[in-house]
Scaffold this motif. Structure first.
Motif, PDB file in Angstrom:
ATOM      1  N   ILE A  89       0.874  -1.285   0.012  1.00  7.85           N
ATOM      2  CA  ILE A  89       0.000  -0.024  -0.093  1.00  7.85           C
ATOM      3  C   ILE A  89       0.720   1.311  -0.048  1.00  7.85           C
ATOM      4  O   ILE A  89       0.832   2.224  -0.742  1.00  7.85           O
ATOM      5  N   PHE A  90       1.769   1.167   0.941  1.00  8.96           N
ATOM      6  CA  PHE A  90       2.589   2.513   1.142  1.00  8.96           C
ATOM      7  C   PHE A  90       3.326   2.901   0.010  1.00  8.96           C
ATOM      8  O   PHE A  90       3.750   2.201  -0.835  1.00  8.96           O
ATOM      9  N   GLY A  91       3.166   4.239  -0.612  1.00  8.40           N
ATOM     10  CA  GLY A  91       3.774   4.964  -1.648  1.00  8.40           C
ATOM     11  C   GLY A  91       3.201   4.449  -2.973  1.00  8.40           C
ATOM     12  O   GLY A  91       3.508   4.889  -4.089  1.00  8.40           O
ATOM     13  N   ARG A  92       1.894   3.859  -2.885  1.00 11.92           N
ATOM     14  CA  ARG A  92       1.362   3.534  -4.347  1.00 11.92           C
ATOM     15  C   ARG A  92       0.545   4.678  -4.854  1.00 11.92           C
ATOM     16  O   ARG A  92      -0.053   5.478  -4.252  1.00 11.92           O
ATOM     17  N   ALA A  93       0.410   4.918  -6.077  1.00 13.82           N
ATOM     18  CA  ALA A  93      -0.219   5.838  -6.937  1.00 13.82           C
ATOM     19  C   ALA A  93      -1.746   5.314  -6.885  1.00 13.82           C
ATOM     20  O   ALA A  93      -1.876   3.924  -7.149  1.00 13.82           O
ATOM     21  N   VAL A 104      -1.453  10.013  -4.155  1.00 16.77           N
ATOM     22  CA  VAL A 104      -0.391   8.957  -3.622  1.00 16.77           C
ATOM     23  C   VAL A 104      -0.645   8.585  -2.027  1.00 16.77           C
ATOM     24  O   VAL A 104      -1.087   9.390  -1.592  1.00 16.77           O
ATOM     25  N   ILE A 105      -0.699   7.357  -1.946  1.00 17.37           N
ATOM     26  CA  ILE A 105      -0.563   6.696  -0.538  1.00 17.37           C
ATOM     27  C   ILE A 105       0.677   7.208   0.230  1.00 17.37           C
ATOM     28  O   ILE A 105       1.606   6.923  -0.341  1.00 17.37           O
ATOM     29  N   TYR A 150      -8.963   3.549  -6.301  1.00 13.39           N
ATOM     30  CA  TYR A 150      -8.347   2.347  -6.859  1.00 13.39           C
ATOM     31  C   TYR A 150      -6.956   2.450  -6.920  1.00 13.39           C
ATOM     32  O   TYR A 150      -6.426   3.540  -7.132  1.00 13.39           O
ATOM     33  N   PHE A 151      -6.282   1.323  -7.327  1.00  6.54           N
ATOM     34  CA  PHE A 151      -4.930   1.134  -7.511  1.00  6.54           C
ATOM     35  C   PHE A 151      -4.751   1.761  -9.051  1.00  6.54           C
ATOM     36  O   PHE A 151      -5.359   1.608 -10.003  1.00  6.54           O
ATOM     37  N   ASP A 152      -3.634   2.740  -9.134  1.00  7.91           N
ATOM     38  CA  ASP A 152      -3.503   3.380 -10.469  1.00  7.91           C
ATOM     39  C   ASP A 152      -2.398   2.560 -11.216  1.00  7.91           C
ATOM     40  O   ASP A 152      -1.178   2.620 -10.912  1.00  7.91           O
ATOM     41  N   SER A 153      -2.788   1.614 -12.000  1.00  8.16           N
ATOM     42  CA  SER A 153      -1.617   0.846 -12.411  1.00  8.16           C
ATOM     43  C   SER A 153      -2.231   0.081 -13.612  1.00  8.16           C
ATOM     44  O   SER A 153      -3.494  -0.561 -13.842  1.00  8.16           O
TER      45      SER A 153
END
Length: 336
Positions: A89-93, A104-105, A150-153
């Motif tokens: 989770i940490f640092g994810r867009a 950004v988390i 949502y995850f940005d991926s």
């Protein structure tokens, strides 16, 4: 199609974009309706009517987050929707709310942590989402409490037949069901694109009662731990090993005859198939097999590394093996 499905956003309870996409790709001869919880139930007529009613299920929802609070200085507090390891989770867009605001988390920087904190993962309670807002009022002009995150991926192909994306669990199952619906089926069948699997298999429980099939086949993505440092007995399944068939997980003890039949059919048809060797996880089978007086249920899955993260990995050949086995099992269960 899998590219497009994985890039859609739809956490549990917010699956409408996925459902709309699936409806837009149904053939004209398919009959469908949306149940009160939001699951999409599709009936496709085959070349003949089956002896047994068969339902195939895949869930539309993905894991993600939901906004719970907005601080005075414009940061968003959140909680998880579904089971997500804090390590991913940490640092994810991320993308936030209906406007899909980029964010950004974040949390306390490593050089600001105490010696005790450096040895621990930051908890979700100590993280926040930074959307570049400088005040609560500015943040509220773009997002609201209860908004989905949502995850940005993006979907990406790499290596020799590998794919990386968010939401492979279980858009890969949705893609397989859509391919079956758009093919010439030997027997009529019902297909359920269910909601809210990631928070307790809720949509499948309701759908199974209304469909009341004789047999159910759950098409899923399941954990593959075929990575460095994991003992052989803990690897669960392997990418490249083909479709994964379970004998037991945390929610279901599968019918032993159906489990054996899956491997017999795979061998007969030259389909690559493997066993899920660790009793872990669960899926919609846990709700379906107990519904409507009891339903004989089997789970067939695509092996997937780094599941429930923004960058899951699967292999194209395993997806094809799962499709072929699902098609063969549908024909077998329709007449057995």
């Amino acid at each position: 199609m899998l590219n497009e499905l994985c890039n859609l956003n739809g956490i549990s309870g917010r699956e409408h974009a996925v459902r709309d996409y699936i409806i837009s790709h149904l053939p004209s001869d398919a009959e469908y309706h949306t149940d009160p919880l939001g699951s999409l139930i599709v009936y496709k007529k085959g070349k003949a009517e089956p002896k047994n009613k068969v339902m195939l299920d895949a869930h539309m929802d993905e894991v993600g987050f939901i906004i719970t609070y907005i601080t005075d200085d414009g940061y968003l507090k959140f909680t998880t929707v579904g089971g997500i390891d804090e390590r991913v989770i940490f640092g994810r867009a991320v993308k936030v709310g209906k406007e899909l605001i980029p964010g950004v988390i974040g949390g306390k920087a490593i050089h600001q942590t105490t010696a005790e904190e450096k040895g621990k993962l930051p908890s979700v309670e100590n993280m926040y989402i930074d959307i570049g807002a400088s005040s609560k009022e500015e943040a509220l002009s773009h997002v609201s409490l209860g908004d989905a995150v949502y995850f940005d991926s993006c979907y990406r192909e790499f290596g020799d037949g590998f794919i990386k994306a968010k939401a492979i669990d279980d858009r890969v199952g949705c893609e397989i069901l859509l391919r079956l619906i758009n093919s010439d089926l030997p027997y009529s069948a019902t297909f359920c694109f269910s909601v809210q699997e990631e928070i307790g298999t809720r949509g499948a429980a309701a759908a199974a009662y209304s469909v009341a099939p004789d047999f159910a086949i759950v098409i899923e993505g399941t954990t593959a731990a075929d990575i460095s440092g994991v003992p052989e007995e803990k690897k669960v399944c392997r990418l490249g090993g083909g479709a994964v068939v379970s004998f037991m997980d945390r929610g279901t003890v599968y019918d032993s005859e159906l489990y054996k039949k899956a491997f017999e059919i795979a061998e007969k048809n030259g389909i690559r198939c493997q066993t899920k060797t660790v009793v872990a996880g669960g899926n919609n089978a846990s709700a379906i097999h107990k519904a409507a007086g009891g339903i004989k249920t089997l789970a067939v899955s695509v092996p997937c590394r780094y599941i429930h993260s923004g960058s899951s990995v699967a292999e194209k050949e395993d997806i094809e093996s799962t499709f072929e086995l699902a098609r063969a099992l549908l024909a077998e269960f329709s007449q057995c």
